[in-house]
Design an enzyme around this catalytic site. Structure first.
Site, PDB file in Angstrom:
ATOM      1  CB  CYS A  50       0.327  -7.690  77.290  1.00  0.00           C
ATOM      2  SG  CYS A  50       1.278  -8.080  78.763  1.00  0.00           S
ATOM      3  NE  ARG A  99       1.736  -4.618  82.729  1.00  0.00           N
ATOM      4  CZ  ARG A  99       1.266  -5.488  81.838  1.00  0.00           C
ATOM      5  NH1 ARG A  99       1.561  -5.345  80.559  1.00  0.00           N
ATOM      6  NH2 ARG A  99       0.496  -6.497  82.207  1.00  0.00           N
TER       7      ARG A  99
END
Ligand code: BEZ
EC number: 1.11.1.24
Length: 241
Positions: free
Chosen positions: A54, A137
């Site tokens: 991330c 995601r």
């Protein structure tokens, strides 16, 4: 399937209005998608703050934000973390993290706090087979009218390809501006596909090569040239990919 599980897996579809929500973000409150009318938006989720994949994604998105803004596209991130965690993580990224030549990176786009998972559930960002506590995601492309135009999902372990996100955005803007479609692996400047002949008469014309702009492999498969400059002119933007 019980109703709570159903809520976890509900997924807006291409062509739907983007589900509405109000949220607290690192850039203040937002009212989505109303606040973004007239702009494209990439609304994306990530699994958690203070995680390495991330972090690499946020640094990349933040560094490339001007390229997306130049295409009339705003970025909005989300994870199932609280506001103070978001703030602390973004400060750490700026102060400490270097990745692929990027450093001192400031994230200026809003990052939604979604501890209650209200937004994540509305957008199908929780995929229980992968995780029931972390968003996968997800990437939603929302057009200037607030309609979902594309969605791309990646698992927790895989960082996104930002060239592909940009390519997808330009391809949709090109399709809208020129009433064309884009073939496999299309990049701006490549030939585009014109809508298939919808009548026997047009099919015959296409096969007789009556339109000099077109190259037809068969009546249903015709392409034409469309330069990057022409696309950029239509979008009033410079396109670099
Ligand atoms: C990461 O961003 O590094 C990550 C997050 C959740 C699961 C696996 C990796």
């Amino acid at each position: 399937m019980d109703s709570s599980f159903e809520a976890l897996v509900s997924l807006p579809r291409i062509g739907d209005e983007a589900p509405h929500f109000k949220a607290v973000t690192t850039q203040g409150p937002i009212n989505f998608p109303q606040d973004y009318r007239g702009n494209w938006v990439i609304l994306f989720s990530h699994p958690a703050d203070f995680t390495p994949v991330c972090t690499s994604e946020f640094m990349t998105f933040a560094s490339r934000e001007p390229e997306f803004n130049a295409l009339n596209c705003k970025l909005v991130g989300l994870s199932i973390d609280g506001l103070y965690s978001h703030i602390a993580w973004l400060r750490t990224i700026k102060e400490k993290i270097e990745f692929k030549g990027m450093k001192n990176v400031e994230v200026n786009f809003p990052l939604i706090e979604d501890i209650t998972m209200e937004v994540a559930k509305k957008y199908g960002m929780i995929q229980p087979g992968e995780s029931s506590t972390k968003a996968v995601r997800a990437v939603f492309f929302v057009d200037p009218k607030g309609i979902i135009r594309a969605l791309i999902y990646y698992p927790l372990s895989m960082g996104r390809n930002f060239n592909e996100l940009k390519r997808a955005l330009i391809a949709m803007q090109t399709a809208d501006a020129f009433d064309v479609a884009t073939p496999a692996d299309w990049q701006p400047g490549d030939d585009v596909i014109v809508p298939p002949a919808g009548s026997c008469g047009l099919a015959k014309e296409r096969m007789q090569c009556e339109d000099e702009e077109l190259t037809c492999a068969d009546w249903f498969f015709c392409t034409k040239k469309l330069s990057k400059e022409h696309i950029a002119e239509a979008c009033e933007k410079e396109i670099t990919i």
